[in-house]
Structure formats: structure tokens, C-alpha cells
Design an enzyme around this catalytic site. Structure first.
Site, PDB file in Angstrom:
ATOM      1  N   SER A  49     -11.171   8.752   7.413  1.00 17.06           N
ATOM      2  CA  SER A  49     -11.697   8.492   5.811  1.00 17.06           C
ATOM      3  C   SER A  49     -12.902   7.989   5.899  1.00 17.06           C
ATOM      4  O   SER A  49     -13.709   7.238   6.840  1.00 17.06           O
ATOM      5  CB  SER A  49     -10.743   7.242   5.106  1.00 17.06           C
ATOM      6  OG  SER A  49     -11.082   6.819   4.263  1.00 17.06           O
ATOM      7  N   TYR A  93      -7.842  -1.888   6.539  1.00 16.91           N
ATOM      8  CA  TYR A  93      -7.874  -0.383   6.435  1.00 16.91           C
ATOM      9  C   TYR A  93      -8.956   0.249   6.827  1.00 16.91           C
ATOM     10  O   TYR A  93      -8.659   1.119   7.745  1.00 16.91           O
ATOM     11  CB  TYR A  93      -7.508  -0.123   4.973  1.00 16.91           C
ATOM     12  CG  TYR A  93      -7.394   1.617   4.552  1.00 16.91           C
ATOM     13  CD1 TYR A  93      -6.400   2.158   4.957  1.00 16.91           C
ATOM     14  CD2 TYR A  93      -8.459   2.110   4.217  1.00 16.91           C
ATOM     15  CE1 TYR A  93      -6.329   3.601   4.681  1.00 16.91           C
ATOM     16  CE2 TYR A  93      -8.521   3.369   3.834  1.00 16.91           C
ATOM     17  CZ  TYR A  93      -7.411   4.208   4.211  1.00 16.91           C
ATOM     18  OH  TYR A  93      -7.587   5.559   4.083  1.00 16.91           O
TER      19      TYR A  93
END
Length: 248
Positions: free
Chosen positions: A143, A156
Site C-alpha cells: 500500500s 497498519y
């Protein structure tokens, strides 16, 4: 959705029950690959496999949890040796670090990082063997969060930064053996990831955080993965960032 030439390829796609994983499975199957759909939700996998089969593709629903060891014999019995692995399984759980949500930290570490390691190691011998005869691909879905600093996203983002760095290092080991390693970093994508968040206040804030950004579709990310894996075997795109034009 664009199709690419992936005939005679066999792919394992994790996180195939939804989002980027499901879209990638469909894209690869439409391009001629045999696809193993690996995720926990057996009902979703059966439905996806039926849809792929109805289109003339080949798909094997394989219910498994990437955070646990699993028997790969049914995969090899059905489709033989694997020459492509797409690690798309992941969870995004965001809360202030000061909330000490160790349950969420463990789940993200187990799925986003340890699960990816487990799947990669499980199919590594297949990839190395396949690379002696043709293309072999390891695609890790990270990501752009790997590079961002955002409140509530600390753990995260840390797991995704680990995936990005891991991919670069794996390439130094697997590349000389003929295995292509690609790290894909999507920006904002319209998937169910945000539904994992259990903090109503944070969920309510997300539209404002991404105001003015038209998200990518999972199919658009899947198309990029189809392109990457269809390139001539001597061509490797090690790092691919794909994000909405309106996202900065």
C-alpha cells in the site's frame, strides 16, 4: 477489463474472497490462467469460482487461513505446479496507538506480514522450479500507506512498510533464481477494507480525509497485476505504485 496472455500459467491468489484479491483472480482467469482462490470464506470462494467457470475459466476454491499452515496437496492434485503467487490478503484496522489495541496489532501482523511470509515460503519451491522453464511471479500487494504518516494508521502502515521492504529484499534472493518479485502499492481503492474498522468515529471521518479523491476500482489494480505478470520472463517491474490521479 483488459485481458493479457497468461495461458499455461497457474496462480494462487490470497484474499480472493473480496476486493483486489477477487478482482485479480477474475482478471487472471480471463487471461487464461488456472487460478487457486485462497481465502477463509468458503461461500464467497464457491460463488466466485462458479462465475469464473461460467465464463470458461478454471478456478479452484480453496478455503484456508493464511495465518495457519495448510495442506497444499489438493492444489497440486488439481492444477499441478504453481508459477504465480499473488499475496493480496490483508486487513486494515485503524485506531489511535494510545488505545493499545493489541488484538488489532496481532491480527494485522499475522495477516499482512506473517501470513504473506507463510504463503510465500509454502510456494517458493514451486516458483523456483517453474522459473527454470518459464515465467514465475511473486506479487505482493502492499500500500502507499507504507510511505505515509497518518494518525491512527501507525501499525497498519508499519505492516505495509514491512511488506514493501521485504519484497525488495526477496528480489535479491529470488531474482537470481529467475523468480520475478513485484511489490504493488495501491492508493485509495474502493474495497471493503474500511469495513474492518470498528471505531464509528473514525469511519465517519474517512469521507473527509479522502474528499475529492475518486477511488480506484479493484478491477483497475487487478488489470495492472495482469499486465505485470504477462511481461516477457526477462522483464521485472519490481515496484509499482498505482493510485487515483486526484490523490496526492
Amino acid at each position: 477489463m483488459t485481458t493479457h496472455d497468461l495461458s499455461n500459467r497457474t496462480a494462487v491468489v490470497t484474499g480472493a474472497a473480496s476486493g483486489i484479491g477477487a478482482a485479480t483472480a477474475v482478471a487472471l482467469a480471463r487471461s487464461g490462467a488456472k487460478v487457486v482462490l485462497l481465502a477463509r470464506r468458503a461461500d464467497r470462494l464457491a460463488e466466485l469460482a462458479a462465475g469464473i467457470t461460467a465464463e470458461g475459466g478454471q478456478a479452484l476454491p480453496f478455503a484456508a487461513d493464511v495465518t495457519r499452515d495448510f495442506d497444499t496437496a489438493p492444489i497440486r492434485d488439481a492444477f499441478g505446479r504453481v508459477d504465480m503467487v499473488v499475496n493480496a490478503a490483508g486487513v486494515m484496522l485503524v485506531n489511535p496507538f494510545t488505545d493499545s489495541r493489541t488484538d488489532e496489532w496481532a491480527r494485522m501482523l499475522d495477516t499482512n506480514l506473517a501470513g504473506l511470509l507463510r504463503v510465500t515460503d509454502t510456494f517458493r519451491p514451486d516458483l523456483v522450479e517453474a522459473a527454470q522453464e518459464g515465467p514465475a511471479d511473486l506479487v505482493n500487494v502492499s500500500s502507499i500507506g507504507a510511505h505515509l504518516t497518518l494518525p491512527t494508521f501507525a501499525v497498519y502502515s508499519a505492516t505495509k512498510a514491512a511488506v514493501t521492504h521485504l519484497s525488495a529484499n526477496l528480489r535479491t534472493e529470488l531474482g537470481p533464481l529467475g523468480v520475478r518479485v513485484t511489490n504493488v502499492e495501491p492508493g485509495v481503492v474502493d474495497t471493503e477494507l474500511s469495513q474492518h474498522i470498528d471505531n464509528p468515529e473514525l469511519v465517519a471521518q474517512l469521507p473527509a480525509v479522502f474528499a475529492g479523491v475518486q477511488p480506484l476500482s479493484a478491477e483497475e489494480v487487478a488489470d495492472a497485476i495482469g499486465y505485470i505478470t504477462s511481461l516477457p520472463r526477462n522483464v521485472n517491474l519490481p515496484q509499482v505504485v498505482i493510485q487515483p490521479t486526484s490523490q496526492f
